[in-house]
Design an enzyme around this catalytic site. Structure first.
Site, PDB file in Angstrom:
ATOM      1  N   ASP A  30     -22.592  25.552  -7.138  1.00 51.60           N
ATOM      2  CA  ASP A  30     -21.344  24.883  -7.497  1.00 51.60           C
ATOM      3  C   ASP A  30     -21.532  24.248  -8.887  1.00 51.60           C
ATOM      4  O   ASP A  30     -22.442  23.418  -9.065  1.00 51.60           O
ATOM      5  CB  ASP A  30     -21.041  23.802  -6.445  1.00 51.60           C
ATOM      6  N   GLU A  80     -43.689  17.751 -27.957  1.00 53.81           N
ATOM      7  CA  GLU A  80     -44.400  18.239 -26.765  1.00 53.81           C
ATOM      8  C   GLU A  80     -44.696  19.719 -26.938  1.00 53.81           C
ATOM      9  O   GLU A  80     -45.606  20.239 -26.316  1.00 53.81           O
ATOM     10  CB  GLU A  80     -43.513  18.011 -25.525  1.00 53.81           C
ATOM     11  N   CYS A 112     -42.322  13.295 -23.870  1.00 55.54           N
ATOM     12  CA  CYS A 112     -41.092  12.943 -24.602  1.00 55.54           C
ATOM     13  C   CYS A 112     -41.206  11.621 -25.358  1.00 55.54           C
ATOM     14  O   CYS A 112     -40.282  11.230 -26.074  1.00 55.54           O
ATOM     15  CB  CYS A 112     -39.920  12.845 -23.635  1.00 55.54           C
ATOM     16  N   THR A 153     -32.131  22.126 -16.800  1.00 49.98           N
ATOM     17  CA  THR A 153     -32.417  20.934 -17.623  1.00 49.98           C
ATOM     18  C   THR A 153     -33.275  21.285 -18.839  1.00 49.98           C
ATOM     19  O   THR A 153     -33.994  20.443 -19.355  1.00 49.98           O
ATOM     20  CB  THR A 153     -33.078  19.813 -16.795  1.00 49.98           C
ATOM     21  N   SER A 202     -40.811  12.880 -11.057  1.00 50.79           N
ATOM     22  CA  SER A 202     -40.491  12.475 -12.435  1.00 50.79           C
ATOM     23  C   SER A 202     -39.358  11.449 -12.448  1.00 50.79           C
ATOM     24  O   SER A 202     -39.304  10.585 -13.328  1.00 50.79           O
ATOM     25  CB  SER A 202     -40.146  13.693 -13.300  1.00 50.79           C
ATOM     26  N   HIS A 234     -33.782   7.702 -23.087  1.00 47.85           N
ATOM     27  CA  HIS A 234     -34.247   9.088 -23.066  1.00 47.85           C
ATOM     28  C   HIS A 234     -33.465   9.799 -21.955  1.00 47.85           C
ATOM     29  O   HIS A 234     -33.322   9.255 -20.852  1.00 47.85           O
ATOM     30  CB  HIS A 234     -35.755   9.138 -22.788  1.00 47.85           C
ATOM     31  N   LYS A 243     -29.310   6.786 -13.083  1.00 45.20           N
ATOM     32  CA  LYS A 243     -30.141   6.396 -11.929  1.00 45.20           C
ATOM     33  C   LYS A 243     -31.075   5.244 -12.320  1.00 45.20           C
ATOM     34  O   LYS A 243     -31.232   4.270 -11.592  1.00 45.20           O
ATOM     35  CB  LYS A 243     -31.003   7.576 -11.476  1.00 45.20           C
ATOM     36  N   ASN A 273     -32.116  18.896 -22.623  1.00 44.69           N
ATOM     37  CA  ASN A 273     -33.262  18.028 -22.893  1.00 44.69           C
ATOM     38  C   ASN A 273     -33.924  18.441 -24.201  1.00 44.69           C
ATOM     39  O   ASN A 273     -34.228  19.624 -24.412  1.00 44.69           O
ATOM     40  CB  ASN A 273     -34.280  18.107 -21.744  1.00 44.69           C
ATOM     41  N   SER A 305     -43.289  11.701 -19.785  1.00 39.61           N
ATOM     42  CA  SER A 305     -43.964  11.942 -18.516  1.00 39.61           C
ATOM     43  C   SER A 305     -45.461  11.849 -18.684  1.00 39.61           C
ATOM     44  O   SER A 305     -46.010  12.126 -19.749  1.00 39.61           O
ATOM     45  CB  SER A 305     -43.599  13.332 -17.995  1.00 39.61           C
TER      46      SER A 305
HETATM   47  N1  CAA Z   1     -21.266  18.321  -6.735  1.00 38.94           N
HETATM   48  C1  CAA Z   1     -21.745  17.152  -7.228  1.00 38.94           C
HETATM   49  N2  CAA Z   1     -23.053  16.784  -7.155  1.00 38.94           N
HETATM   50  C2  CAA Z   1     -23.897  17.635  -6.553  1.00 38.94           C
HETATM   51  C3  CAA Z   1     -23.485  18.865  -6.027  1.00 38.94           C
HETATM   52  C4  CAA Z   1     -22.105  19.210  -6.137  1.00 38.94           C
HETATM   53  N3  CAA Z   1     -21.616  20.356  -5.660  1.00 38.94           N
HETATM   54  N4  CAA Z   1     -24.549  19.501  -5.502  1.00 38.94           N
HETATM   55  C5  CAA Z   1     -25.625  18.670  -5.692  1.00 38.94           C
HETATM   56  N5  CAA Z   1     -25.227  17.566  -6.328  1.00 38.94           N
HETATM   57  C6  CAA Z   1     -26.045  16.424  -6.753  1.00 38.94           C
HETATM   58  C7  CAA Z   1     -27.077  15.991  -5.737  1.00 38.94           C
HETATM   59  O1  CAA Z   1     -26.504  15.154  -4.735  1.00 38.94           O
HETATM   60  C8  CAA Z   1     -28.062  15.276  -6.610  1.00 38.94           C
HETATM   61  O2  CAA Z   1     -27.576  14.007  -6.933  1.00 38.94           O
HETATM   62  P1  CAA Z   1     -28.508  12.707  -6.704  1.00 38.94           P
HETATM   63  O3  CAA Z   1     -29.757  12.962  -7.477  1.00 38.94           O
HETATM   64  O4  CAA Z   1     -27.685  11.589  -7.260  1.00 38.94           O
HETATM   65  O5  CAA Z   1     -28.737  12.626  -5.230  1.00 38.94           O
HETATM   66  C9  CAA Z   1     -28.017  16.086  -7.924  1.00 38.94           C
HETATM   67  O6  CAA Z   1     -26.808  16.857  -7.874  1.00 38.94           O
HETATM   68  C10 CAA Z   1     -29.182  17.058  -8.102  1.00 38.94           C
HETATM   69  O7  CAA Z   1     -29.273  17.804  -6.924  1.00 38.94           O
HETATM   70  P2  CAA Z   1     -30.715  18.158  -6.312  1.00 38.94           P
HETATM   71  O8  CAA Z   1     -31.547  16.931  -6.228  1.00 38.94           O
HETATM   72  O9  CAA Z   1     -30.510  18.972  -5.105  1.00 38.94           O
HETATM   73  O10 CAA Z   1     -31.217  19.086  -7.520  1.00 38.94           O
HETATM   74  P3  CAA Z   1     -32.463  19.978  -7.657  1.00 38.94           P
HETATM   75  O11 CAA Z   1     -33.457  19.727  -6.595  1.00 38.94           O
HETATM   76  O12 CAA Z   1     -31.970  21.362  -7.825  1.00 38.94           O
HETATM   77  O13 CAA Z   1     -33.108  19.493  -9.078  1.00 38.94           O
HETATM   78  C11 CAA Z   1     -33.995  17.964 -10.692  1.00 38.94           C
HETATM   79  C12 CAA Z   1     -32.794  18.327  -9.789  1.00 38.94           C
HETATM   80  C13 CAA Z   1     -35.119  17.490  -9.809  1.00 38.94           C
HETATM   81  C14 CAA Z   1     -33.589  16.850 -11.652  1.00 38.94           C
HETATM   82  C15 CAA Z   1     -34.402  19.214 -11.492  1.00 38.94           C
HETATM   83  O14 CAA Z   1     -33.371  19.610 -12.337  1.00 38.94           O
HETATM   84  C16 CAA Z   1     -35.655  19.011 -12.295  1.00 38.94           C
HETATM   85  O15 CAA Z   1     -36.760  19.113 -11.783  1.00 38.94           O
HETATM   86  N6  CAA Z   1     -35.515  18.762 -13.642  1.00 38.94           N
HETATM   87  C17 CAA Z   1     -36.639  18.576 -14.517  1.00 38.94           C
HETATM   88  C18 CAA Z   1     -37.309  17.224 -14.311  1.00 38.94           C
HETATM   89  C19 CAA Z   1     -36.923  16.216 -15.317  1.00 38.94           C
HETATM   90  O16 CAA Z   1     -36.204  16.473 -16.248  1.00 38.94           O
HETATM   91  N7  CAA Z   1     -37.459  15.006 -15.091  1.00 38.94           N
HETATM   92  C20 CAA Z   1     -37.152  13.880 -15.927  1.00 38.94           C
HETATM   93  C21 CAA Z   1     -38.294  13.235 -16.651  1.00 38.94           C
HETATM   94  S1  CAA Z   1     -39.356  14.383 -17.379  1.00 38.94           S
HETATM   95  C22 CAA Z   1     -39.029  14.570 -19.023  1.00 38.94           C
HETATM   96  O17 CAA Z   1     -38.085  14.174 -19.640  1.00 38.94           O
HETATM   97  C23 CAA Z   1     -40.091  15.337 -19.632  1.00 38.94           C
HETATM   98  C24 CAA Z   1     -40.920  14.660 -20.657  1.00 38.94           C
HETATM   99  O18 CAA Z   1     -41.355  13.495 -20.655  1.00 38.94           O
HETATM  100  C25 CAA Z   1     -41.345  15.597 -21.688  1.00 38.94           C
END
Ligand code: CAA
Length: 386
Positions: A30, A80, A112, A153, A202, A234, A243, A273, A305
């Site tokens: 979705d 990075e 980052c 992302t 993370s 960031h 969050k 990102n 991270s």
């Molecule tokens: N409508 C609206 N919202 C929906 C939806 C829909 N149809 N379906 C799902 N969602 C929502 C979920 O409820 C969830 O919201 P909450 O977190 O508020 O509960 C959100 O969408 C994401 O859903 P999931 O948790 O199911 O998503 P996922 O498991 O597929 O992955 C993620 C999400 C974990 C963020 C993933 O994208 C990821 O691993 N990203 C990379 C990690 C990242 O960027 N971490 C941040 C710090 S690291 C960084 O920046 C790197 C650095 O230092 C270099």
């Protein structure tokens, strides 16, 4: 004491864009999960002749075109996604921009966070030598494996900052809050071109670093929560900032309206990102689009991270609106060439670094391009042909 801080910011991004609606359709997800759940609309993808050097050089060129090179004796390149284990990416930029030889150049790394460390080093250099200016470049290509939760992302982009005394944009205040914890939430071993990430961890690591950096800022005599007019975070994905901020507001017992952060999300929702550049692209959006910042205090939270967090505060200089670049940024974002999901995945598969001799096709319209590898060394050149 002389004000020291951010005199100018320019941003650059990749040649291509992937709309997350198209990825959602391909993956049977979705689209609201991306737009609302993670808070992203699209991500930039570099052309085969682009990388952190070409994007960083494009952003730095804009700054140098506006201010010249006088007083610049230091170039700090944070990333990075470095292109060489030894040579600093900033040395390539130094050559492309024709900077003077009486300049020191070095690369910084901590996921980052590195760009913020570079800004701190720059502030220290200028505190000792106020006549100098420091060019800070933060550039990254965020690459995760395809068909993983992290795939939507990704992103690519660069920010160049000129740090100086008597800055046009923001005076950085002396107190900073810092936080370090050894945690395996995101990392990239030397033999990988894509990051390994524990997405859930993370998120909690980021929140812990944000709250920890806040507590340290308070302990260092920083301002109260109510004295901060705007927040910049960031943004690995924009929902992450919401969050984390919700947790901080609970921690300090203050109300939080997430719409307060929306303006700072404007550019990052489109680039995806950009790791080290993300916080500075968010700051650029705020300065470009918020009319009420004269003399106001901003708090800027940087997270890398692994993990390191730092919370800086600064006072926006009166007259910042006369230095706005919104039209330029919009033009750069709108000029990106859309990719199909198949074309993006083909580029992704070819995106790993190589030391094999290769020529890269001419694709980018940015000022500089990655021409290929000769004798194991990367070659860069201006894009315009004589
Ligand atoms: N409508 C609206 N919202 C929906 C939806 C829909 N149809 N379906 C799902 N969602 C929502 C979920 O409820 C969830 O919201 P909450 O977190 O508020 O509960 C959100 O969408 C994401 O859903 P999931 O948790 O199911 O998503 P996922 O498991 O597929 O992955 C993620 C999400 C974990 C963020 C993933 O994208 C990821 O691993 N990203 C990379 C990690 C990242 O960027 N971490 C941040 C710090 S690291 C960084 O920046 C790197 C650095 O230092 C270099």
């Amino acid at each position: 004491m002389t004000a020291i801080g951010i005199h100018d910011i320019a941003i650059a991004t990749g040649h291509h864009v992937l709309e997350l609606d198209d990825l959602a359709e391909r993956l049977g997800v979705d689209p609201a999960k991306y737009h609302v759940g993670i808070g992203q609309d699209a991500f930039s993808v570099p052309a085969p002749d682009e990388d952190i050097v070409t994007m960083g050089a494009a952003a730095a060129k804009e700054v140098i075109d506006r201010h010249g090179v006088d007083g610049i004796r230091t170039v700090l390149f944070a990333t990075e996604s470095g292109v060489d284990q030894s040579k600093a990416a900033g040395v390539f930029v130094h050559g492309l921009l024709g900077l003077p030889q009486s300049v020191r150049v070095v690369e910084l790394k901590q996921a980052c966070y590195g760009g913020t460390a570079a800004v701190q080093l720059a502030l220290g250099i200028i505190a000792r030598s106020p006549q100098e200016r420091v060019l800070v470049i933060a550039a990254d290509v965020a690459r995760y494996d395809v068909d993983t939760a992290a795939e939507p992302t990704q992103g690519a982009g660069a920010a160049a900052l000129l740090i100086s005394a008597d800055p046009d944009l923001i005076e950085i205040e002396p107190a900073a809050g810092v936080f370090t914890a050894d945690v395996d939430d995101f990392w990239r071993p030397n033999d990988r071109s894509t990051a390994l990430v524990d997405g859930r961890l993370s998120v909690t690591a980021y929140v812990d670093a944000f709250v920890g950096a806040w507590d340290d800022l308070v302990a260092q005599g920083g301002p109260g929560y109510e004295d901060i007019a705007r927040w910049v975070h960031h943004q690995p994905f924009t929902k992450m900032a919401i969050k984390a901020h919700r947790k901080l507001a609970q921690h300090v017992g203050q109300p939080f309206d997430e719409s307060e952060l929306a303006v700072g999300f404007t550019y990052n929702k489109q680039t995806g990102n950009t790791y080290t550049a993300s916080i500075w692209i968010a700051l650029a959006a705020l300065l470009d689009l918020d009319d009420e910042l004269d003399g106001q205090r901003l708090a800027m939270f940087s997270y890398g991270s692994g993990s390191v967090g730092e919370l800086l505060t600064g006072i926006v200089r009166a007259g910042y609106r006369t230095h706005r670049r919104e039209g330029r940024v919009r033009a750069v974002l709108d000029a990106r060439v859309p990719l199909t999901v198949d074309a993006y995945r083909e580029l992704h598969a070819a995106g790993a670094a190589t030391s094999e001799d290769t020529d890269r096709p001419r694709v980018t319209t940015a000022p500089y391009r990655f021409a290929g590898v000769r004798g194991g060394a990367r070659r860069y050149e201006p894009t315009a042909q004589d």
